[in-house]
Design a protein around this motif. Structure first.
Motif, PDB file in Angstrom:
ATOM      1  N   PRO A 181     -12.597 -47.497 -54.280  1.00 44.35           N
ATOM      2  CA  PRO A 181     -12.594 -46.654 -55.481  1.00 44.35           C
ATOM      3  C   PRO A 181     -11.168 -46.325 -55.905  1.00 44.35           C
ATOM      4  CG  PRO A 181     -13.187 -45.377 -53.543  1.00 44.35           C
ATOM      5  CD  PRO A 181     -13.149 -46.807 -53.103  1.00 44.35           C
ATOM      6  N   GLU A 182     -10.988 -46.127 -57.196  1.00 47.00           N
ATOM      7  CA  GLU A 182      -9.654 -45.816 -57.707  1.00 47.00           C
ATOM      8  C   GLU A 182      -9.230 -44.399 -57.354  1.00 47.00           C
ATOM      9  OE1 GLU A 182      -9.441 -46.638 -61.829  1.00 47.00           O
ATOM     10  OE2 GLU A 182      -9.884 -48.779 -61.617  1.00 47.00           O
ATOM     11  N   SER A 183     -10.166 -43.484 -57.249  1.00 47.36           N
ATOM     12  CA  SER A 183      -9.847 -42.099 -56.918  1.00 47.36           C
ATOM     13  C   SER A 183      -9.500 -41.989 -55.433  1.00 47.36           C
ATOM     14  CB  SER A 183     -11.028 -41.194 -57.251  1.00 47.36           C
ATOM     15  OG  SER A 183     -12.141 -41.537 -56.440  1.00 47.36           O
ATOM     16  N   ASP A 184      -9.015 -40.808 -55.052  1.00 46.36           N
ATOM     17  CA  ASP A 184      -8.658 -40.587 -53.651  1.00 46.36           C
ATOM     18  C   ASP A 184      -9.900 -40.185 -52.858  1.00 46.36           C
ATOM     19  OD1 ASP A 184      -7.127 -40.419 -51.414  1.00 46.36           O
ATOM     20  OD2 ASP A 184      -6.202 -38.490 -51.917  1.00 46.36           O
ATOM     21  N   ALA A 185     -10.914 -41.058 -52.899  1.00 49.80           N
ATOM     22  CA  ALA A 185     -12.186 -40.744 -52.251  1.00 49.80           C
ATOM     23  C   ALA A 185     -12.039 -40.668 -50.735  1.00 49.80           C
ATOM     24  CB  ALA A 185     -13.237 -41.791 -52.628  1.00 49.80           C
ATOM     25  N   LEU A 186     -11.156 -41.495 -50.159  1.00 48.19           N
ATOM     26  CA  LEU A 186     -11.034 -41.520 -48.703  1.00 48.19           C
ATOM     27  C   LEU A 186     -10.638 -40.154 -48.164  1.00 48.19           C
ATOM     28  CD1 LEU A 186     -11.062 -43.027 -46.029  1.00 48.19           C
ATOM     29  CD2 LEU A 186      -8.689 -43.687 -46.450  1.00 48.19           C
ATOM     30  N   ARG A 187      -9.713 -39.469 -48.822  1.00 46.66           N
ATOM     31  CA  ARG A 187      -9.274 -38.158 -48.347  1.00 46.66           C
ATOM     32  C   ARG A 187     -10.455 -37.183 -48.265  1.00 46.66           C
ATOM     33  NH1 ARG A 187      -4.189 -36.008 -48.476  1.00 46.66           N
ATOM     34  NH2 ARG A 187      -3.518 -37.639 -49.949  1.00 46.66           N
ATOM     35  N   THR A 188     -11.327 -37.232 -49.276  1.00 47.19           N
ATOM     36  CA  THR A 188     -12.493 -36.353 -49.273  1.00 47.19           C
ATOM     37  C   THR A 188     -13.428 -36.676 -48.118  1.00 47.19           C
ATOM     38  OG1 THR A 188     -12.363 -36.133 -51.674  1.00 47.19           O
ATOM     39  CG2 THR A 188     -14.466 -35.583 -50.638  1.00 47.19           C
ATOM     40  N   HIS A 189     -13.662 -37.966 -47.887  1.00 46.46           N
ATOM     41  CA  HIS A 189     -14.563 -38.354 -46.809  1.00 46.46           C
ATOM     42  C   HIS A 189     -13.962 -38.030 -45.432  1.00 46.46           C
ATOM     43  CE1 HIS A 189     -17.696 -40.216 -49.188  1.00 46.46           C
ATOM     44  NE2 HIS A 189     -16.778 -40.889 -49.887  1.00 46.46           N
ATOM     45  N   ILE A 190     -12.649 -38.166 -45.288  1.00 43.06           N
ATOM     46  CA  ILE A 190     -11.994 -37.799 -44.029  1.00 43.06           C
ATOM     47  C   ILE A 190     -12.148 -36.303 -43.777  1.00 43.06           C
ATOM     48  CG2 ILE A 190      -9.731 -37.492 -42.945  1.00 43.06           C
ATOM     49  CD1 ILE A 190     -10.629 -40.295 -42.567  1.00 43.06           C
ATOM     50  N   HIS A 191     -11.993 -35.497 -44.819  1.00 41.71           N
ATOM     51  CA  HIS A 191     -12.156 -34.043 -44.683  1.00 41.71           C
ATOM     52  C   HIS A 191     -13.569 -33.711 -44.198  1.00 41.71           C
ATOM     53  CE1 HIS A 191     -11.707 -29.768 -45.570  1.00 41.71           C
ATOM     54  NE2 HIS A 191     -12.866 -29.833 -46.209  1.00 41.71           N
ATOM     55  N   THR A 192     -14.565 -34.365 -44.785  1.00 39.77           N
ATOM     56  CA  THR A 192     -15.953 -34.125 -44.387  1.00 39.77           C
ATOM     57  C   THR A 192     -16.191 -34.581 -42.949  1.00 39.77           C
ATOM     58  OG1 THR A 192     -16.676 -34.414 -46.677  1.00 39.77           O
ATOM     59  CG2 THR A 192     -18.360 -34.596 -44.967  1.00 39.77           C
ATOM     60  N   LEU A 193     -15.660 -35.750 -42.596  1.00 38.29           N
ATOM     61  CA  LEU A 193     -15.812 -36.256 -41.234  1.00 38.29           C
ATOM     62  C   LEU A 193     -15.152 -35.326 -40.223  1.00 38.29           C
ATOM     63  CD1 LEU A 193     -16.554 -38.417 -39.142  1.00 38.29           C
ATOM     64  CD2 LEU A 193     -14.454 -39.637 -39.783  1.00 38.29           C
ATOM     65  N   ARG A 194     -13.966 -34.847 -40.533  1.00 42.65           N
ATOM     66  CA  ARG A 194     -13.255 -33.952 -39.607  1.00 42.65           C
ATOM     67  C   ARG A 194     -14.037 -32.665 -39.378  1.00 42.65           C
ATOM     68  NH1 ARG A 194      -8.197 -34.362 -41.414  1.00 42.65           N
ATOM     69  NH2 ARG A 194      -7.365 -35.478 -39.608  1.00 42.65           N
ATOM     70  N   ARG A 195     -14.682 -32.149 -40.425  1.00 42.15           N
ATOM     71  CA  ARG A 195     -15.472 -30.922 -40.279  1.00 42.15           C
ATOM     72  C   ARG A 195     -16.628 -31.125 -39.297  1.00 42.15           C
ATOM     73  NH1 ARG A 195     -16.535 -30.133 -45.343  1.00 42.15           N
ATOM     74  NH2 ARG A 195     -18.687 -30.908 -45.340  1.00 42.15           N
ATOM     75  N   VAL A 196     -17.247 -32.311 -39.334  1.00 46.26           N
ATOM     76  CA  VAL A 196     -18.367 -32.590 -38.429  1.00 46.26           C
ATOM     77  C   VAL A 196     -17.867 -32.953 -37.037  1.00 46.26           C
ATOM     78  CG1 VAL A 196     -20.316 -34.150 -38.012  1.00 46.26           C
ATOM     79  CG2 VAL A 196     -19.838 -33.335 -40.333  1.00 46.26           C
TER      80      VAL A 196
END
Length: 227
Positions: free
Chosen positions: A186-201
């Motif tokens: 994806p063109e957006s910074d989607a990875l950063r969002t998914h990493i944040h969610t993964l780190r929370r879990v």
């Protein structure tokens, strides 16, 4: 598809680039055996094209080193002019997944690489990955930390699987994006969002963080002796 070419002949390298890049391949090249080992173990590739006649460490020794010393599971396609049954058996015994005799057809090389990667990814589906107190059973799509189930999103599951296969090596952002979204991130910074969610879990319910960030570069899992 991200492929490492370990080859010292500049004409062959040029032919491979000229044919494979327009098909969408991302290519790295190493021009001797030692460089091939360093590149193969220092970055994630979907497959390796390995010539046998290399300066210094030959292709057979490169293959054995990657399989036995580094436990690398990346599919390896050997290229060689040696066409006897004995030569082919020696290549497979060293750890090659496929064997292509020179002169070869470039469309056949493309087809064999794609077949190797398909088989490799199917094997990952059946694998049980473990790293420290992490366990990921790809067969049933379940991940745990210290025996506790992790409630991962589908994308978080893919990211954790990639990090566990690479662990404890750092994965760049580009490598993770390729693992998750293939050649169309994806063109957006989607990875950063998914990493944040993964780190929370993955980390929030536990005393020690496992998901480490190297700012501006990528991510890795902490080795057991770091926690």
């Amino acid at each position: 598809m991200h492929v490492l070419i370990v080859e010292d002949n500049p004409d062959i390298i040029a032919n491979l680039y000229g044919f494979l890049e327009p098909l969408g391949y991302t290519l790295d090249v190493a021009r001797n055996g030692n460089a091939g080992v360093a590149c193969a173990t220092g970055s994630c590739h979907d497959a390796i094209v390995l010539d046998l006649s290399l300066p210094g460490m030959d292709g057979m020794e490169v293959c054995r080193t990657l399989r036995r010393e580094y436990q690398l599971t990346t599919p390896i396609l050997m290229l060689t002019a040696r066409d006897t049954v004995h030569d082919k058996l020696a290549g497979f015994e060293a750890g090659a997944d496929d064997y292509l005799v020179k002169p070869y057809s470039l469309p056949e090389l493309d087809a064999r690489l794609k077949a190797l990667v398909r088989r490799s990814r199917n094997e990952h589906v059946q694998a049980v990955l473990t790293f420290g107190e992490l366990r990921l059973d790809a067969g049933i799509g379940r991940a745990t930390r210290a025996g506790q189930p992790l409630d991962l999103t589908p994308t978080g599951y893919k990211i954790l699987s990639a990090l566990m296969r690479a662990a404890p090596r750092l994965m760049t952002r580009e490598e993770i994006e390729r693992e998750v979204w293939g050649d169309n991130p994806p063109e957006s910074d989607a990875l950063r969002t998914h990493i944040h969610t993964l780190r929370r879990v993955l980390d929030k319910p536990f005393p020690q963080p496992l998901l480490l960030t190297l700012p501006g570069t990528g991510y890795r899992l902490a080795a057991p002796d770091e926690t």
